[in-house]
Design a protein around this motif. Structure first.
Motif, PDB file in Angstrom:
ATOM      1  N   ILE A  39       0.828  -1.065  -0.003  1.00 53.28           N
ATOM      2  CA  ILE A  39      -0.048   0.276   0.152  1.00 53.28           C
ATOM      3  C   ILE A  39       0.835   1.300  -0.055  1.00 53.28           C
ATOM      4  O   ILE A  39       0.551   2.143  -0.658  1.00 53.28           O
ATOM      5  N   GLU A  40       2.010   1.256   0.966  1.00 55.65           N
ATOM      6  CA  GLU A  40       2.814   2.628   0.795  1.00 55.65           C
ATOM      7  C   GLU A  40       3.597   2.743  -0.403  1.00 55.65           C
ATOM      8  O   GLU A  40       3.542   3.696  -0.917  1.00 55.65           O
ATOM      9  N   ILE A  41       3.887   1.373  -0.997  1.00 56.17           N
ATOM     10  CA  ILE A  41       4.783   1.574  -2.187  1.00 56.17           C
ATOM     11  C   ILE A  41       3.781   2.193  -3.439  1.00 56.17           C
ATOM     12  O   ILE A  41       4.198   3.312  -4.030  1.00 56.17           O
ATOM     13  N   GLU A  42       2.681   1.524  -3.668  1.00 51.13           N
ATOM     14  CA  GLU A  42       1.600   2.049  -4.700  1.00 51.13           C
ATOM     15  C   GLU A  42       1.195   3.511  -4.389  1.00 51.13           C
ATOM     16  O   GLU A  42       1.259   4.343  -5.187  1.00 51.13           O
ATOM     17  N   LEU A  43       0.924   3.777  -3.099  1.00 55.05           N
ATOM     18  CA  LEU A  43       0.551   5.294  -2.892  1.00 55.05           C
ATOM     19  C   LEU A  43       1.617   6.162  -3.207  1.00 55.05           C
ATOM     20  O   LEU A  43       1.275   7.408  -3.793  1.00 55.05           O
ATOM     21  N   SER A  44       2.657   5.745  -2.634  1.00 55.42           N
ATOM     22  CA  SER A  44       4.044   6.835  -2.991  1.00 55.42           C
ATOM     23  C   SER A  44       4.224   7.052  -4.372  1.00 55.42           C
ATOM     24  O   SER A  44       4.591   8.116  -4.912  1.00 55.42           O
ATOM     25  N   GLU A  45       3.941   5.690  -5.294  1.00 55.58           N
ATOM     26  CA  GLU A  45       4.194   6.158  -6.707  1.00 55.58           C
ATOM     27  C   GLU A  45       3.076   7.043  -7.344  1.00 55.58           C
ATOM     28  O   GLU A  45       3.441   7.922  -7.995  1.00 55.58           O
ATOM     29  N   GLN A  46       2.084   6.903  -6.784  1.00 55.20           N
ATOM     30  CA  GLN A  46       0.899   7.566  -7.426  1.00 55.20           C
ATOM     31  C   GLN A  46       1.183   9.059  -6.938  1.00 55.20           C
ATOM     32  O   GLN A  46       0.774   9.933  -7.593  1.00 55.20           O
ATOM     33  N   ILE A  47       1.298   9.319  -5.780  1.00 52.16           N
ATOM     34  CA  ILE A  47       1.494  10.746  -5.192  1.00 52.16           C
ATOM     35  C   ILE A  47       2.932  11.378  -5.825  1.00 52.16           C
ATOM     36  O   ILE A  47       2.716  12.483  -6.305  1.00 52.16           O
ATOM     37  N   ILE A  48       3.803  10.592  -6.065  1.00 57.77           N
ATOM     38  CA  ILE A  48       4.901  11.270  -6.887  1.00 57.77           C
ATOM     39  C   ILE A  48       4.549  11.678  -8.189  1.00 57.77           C
ATOM     40  O   ILE A  48       4.750  12.793  -8.718  1.00 57.77           O
ATOM     41  N   ALA A  49       3.664  10.746  -8.882  1.00 54.10           N
ATOM     42  CA  ALA A  49       2.972  11.017 -10.402  1.00 54.10           C
ATOM     43  C   ALA A  49       2.241  12.447 -10.211  1.00 54.10           C
ATOM     44  O   ALA A  49       2.307  13.163 -10.941  1.00 54.10           O
ATOM     45  N   VAL A  50       1.199  12.599  -9.193  1.00 55.45           N
ATOM     46  CA  VAL A  50       0.556  13.600  -9.147  1.00 55.45           C
ATOM     47  C   VAL A  50       1.460  14.813  -8.979  1.00 55.45           C
ATOM     48  O   VAL A  50       1.086  15.857  -9.632  1.00 55.45           O
ATOM     49  N   CYS A  51       2.234  14.767  -7.819  1.00 54.74           N
ATOM     50  CA  CYS A  51       3.033  16.099  -7.776  1.00 54.74           C
ATOM     51  C   CYS A  51       3.931  16.327  -8.851  1.00 54.74           C
ATOM     52  O   CYS A  51       4.256  17.343  -9.751  1.00 54.74           O
ATOM     53  N   SER A  52       4.496  15.327  -9.922  1.00 48.97           N
ATOM     54  CA  SER A  52       5.296  15.627 -10.914  1.00 48.97           C
ATOM     55  C   SER A  52       4.432  16.123 -12.307  1.00 48.97           C
ATOM     56  O   SER A  52       4.997  16.771 -12.975  1.00 48.97           O
ATOM     57  N   GLN A  53       2.996  15.532 -12.230  1.00 51.26           N
ATOM     58  CA  GLN A  53       2.556  16.188 -13.267  1.00 51.26           C
ATOM     59  C   GLN A  53       1.487  17.462 -13.042  1.00 51.26           C
ATOM     60  O   GLN A  53       1.229  18.124 -13.874  1.00 51.26           O
ATOM     61  N   ASN A  54       1.841  18.011 -11.828  1.00 55.07           N
ATOM     62  CA  ASN A  54       1.276  19.280 -11.471  1.00 55.07           C
ATOM     63  C   ASN A  54       2.560  20.033 -10.645  1.00 55.07           C
ATOM     64  O   ASN A  54       2.484  20.573  -9.846  1.00 55.07           O
ATOM     65  N   GLU A  55       3.579  20.594 -11.899  1.00 56.01           N
ATOM     66  CA  GLU A  55       4.553  21.425 -11.324  1.00 56.01           C
ATOM     67  C   GLU A  55       4.395  22.755 -10.833  1.00 56.01           C
ATOM     68  O   GLU A  55       5.146  23.248  -9.864  1.00 56.01           O
ATOM     69  N   SER A  56       2.953  22.962 -10.943  1.00 56.34           N
ATOM     70  CA  SER A  56       2.733  24.439 -10.516  1.00 56.34           C
ATOM     71  C   SER A  56       2.103  24.303  -9.086  1.00 56.34           C
ATOM     72  O   SER A  56       1.952  25.439  -8.466  1.00 56.34           O
ATOM     73  N   LEU A  57       2.046  23.296  -8.303  1.00 57.42           N
ATOM     74  CA  LEU A  57       1.980  23.136  -6.932  1.00 57.42           C
ATOM     75  C   LEU A  57       2.782  23.830  -6.002  1.00 57.42           C
ATOM     76  O   LEU A  57       3.970  23.546  -6.298  1.00 57.42           O
ATOM     77  N   SER A  58       2.386  24.556  -5.202  1.00 57.46           N
ATOM     78  CA  SER A  58       3.230  25.377  -4.260  1.00 57.46           C
ATOM     79  C   SER A  58       3.824  24.194  -3.228  1.00 57.46           C
ATOM     80  O   SER A  58       3.069  23.074  -2.962  1.00 57.46           O
ATOM     81  N   PHE A  59       4.720  24.766  -2.403  1.00 56.29           N
ATOM     82  CA  PHE A  59       5.209  23.909  -1.400  1.00 56.29           C
ATOM     83  C   PHE A  59       4.139  23.505  -0.250  1.00 56.29           C
ATOM     84  O   PHE A  59       4.055  22.528   0.038  1.00 56.29           O
ATOM     85  N   ASN A  60       3.296  24.607   0.073  1.00 57.26           N
ATOM     86  CA  ASN A  60       2.272  24.197   0.935  1.00 57.26           C
ATOM     87  C   ASN A  60       1.083  23.261   0.326  1.00 57.26           C
ATOM     88  O   ASN A  60       0.728  22.566   1.018  1.00 57.26           O
ATOM     89  N   GLU A  61       0.839  23.265  -0.846  1.00 60.85           N
ATOM     90  CA  GLU A  61      -0.054  22.232  -1.376  1.00 60.85           C
ATOM     91  C   GLU A  61       0.512  21.103  -1.481  1.00 60.85           C
ATOM     92  O   GLU A  61      -0.250  20.073  -1.215  1.00 60.85           O
ATOM     93  N   ARG A  62       2.050  21.015  -1.824  1.00 55.88           N
ATOM     94  CA  ARG A  62       2.408  19.612  -1.824  1.00 55.88           C
ATOM     95  C   ARG A  62       2.548  19.073  -0.348  1.00 55.88           C
ATOM     96  O   ARG A  62       2.175  17.790  -0.141  1.00 55.88           O
ATOM     97  N   ASN A  63       2.711  19.722   0.580  1.00 58.34           N
ATOM     98  CA  ASN A  63       2.676  19.280   2.098  1.00 58.34           C
ATOM     99  C   ASN A  63       1.041  18.929   2.410  1.00 58.34           C
ATOM    100  O   ASN A  63       1.087  17.931   3.222  1.00 58.34           O
ATOM    101  N   ALA A  64       0.276  19.627   1.768  1.00 56.95           N
ATOM    102  CA  ALA A  64      -1.160  19.262   2.095  1.00 56.95           C
ATOM    103  C   ALA A  64      -1.365  18.026   1.397  1.00 56.95           C
ATOM    104  O   ALA A  64      -2.191  17.162   2.006  1.00 56.95           O
ATOM    105  N   ILE A  65      -1.035  17.633   0.321  1.00 60.08           N
ATOM    106  CA  ILE A  65      -1.200  16.312  -0.299  1.00 60.08           C
ATOM    107  C   ILE A  65      -0.507  15.336   0.525  1.00 60.08           C
ATOM    108  O   ILE A  65      -0.994  14.302   0.845  1.00 60.08           O
ATOM    109  N   ILE A  66       0.675  15.640   1.158  1.00 56.22           N
ATOM    110  CA  ILE A  66       1.545  14.568   2.080  1.00 56.22           C
ATOM    111  C   ILE A  66       0.554  14.196   3.025  1.00 56.22           C
ATOM    112  O   ILE A  66       0.456  13.249   3.696  1.00 56.22           O
TER     113      ILE A  66
END
Length: 115
Positions: A39-66
């Motif tokens: 679960i941790e591996i799969e969710l990590s991969e998907q969240i990395i994809a979310v963040c890399s596909q949305n380069e305009s996310l701010s630091f605070n938005e990335r922290n909120a996602i985490i």
């Protein structure tokens, strides 16, 4: 962000409808990855994809996602508490991969609606 949406509730309901997949671990190899590890591996991969596909996310938005992912992992630990340390079966692995994809889609939808 996502854990307070109807979409998240539906995804959790989808998981609970498929809990029978996690009742038996007969087909799992004893040296296999645990349910929680996968679960941790799969969710990590998907969240990395979310963040890399949305380069305009701010630091605070990335922290909120985490923080949201941490809450999701906590929910999954609660729901699957009896089996999180069991070796994962091929059927469980397939479901976990699909589930993580649904979580990614939920994040994608919320992020797209914010822009």
């Amino acid at each position: 962000m996502v854990t307070d949406t109807e979409g998240y509730i539906h995804i959790i309901e989808y998981l609970t409808e498929h809990l029978s997949l996690f009742e038996h671990s007969n087909n799992a190899a004893q040296n296999s990855t645990s349910v929680m590890e996968l679960i941790e591996i799969e969710l990590s991969e998907q969240i990395i994809a979310v963040c890399s596909q949305n380069e305009s996310l701010s630091f605070n938005e990335r922290n909120a996602i985490i923080r949201e992912v941490d809450a999701i992992v906590y929910d999954l630990e609660e729901i699957l508490s009896g089996v999180i340390n069991n070796p994962v079966t091929p059927e469980q692995a397939s479901f976990i991969k699909e589930f993580a994809g649904l979580i990614k889609n939920l994040f994608d939808n919320v992020i797209n609606s914010l822009q």
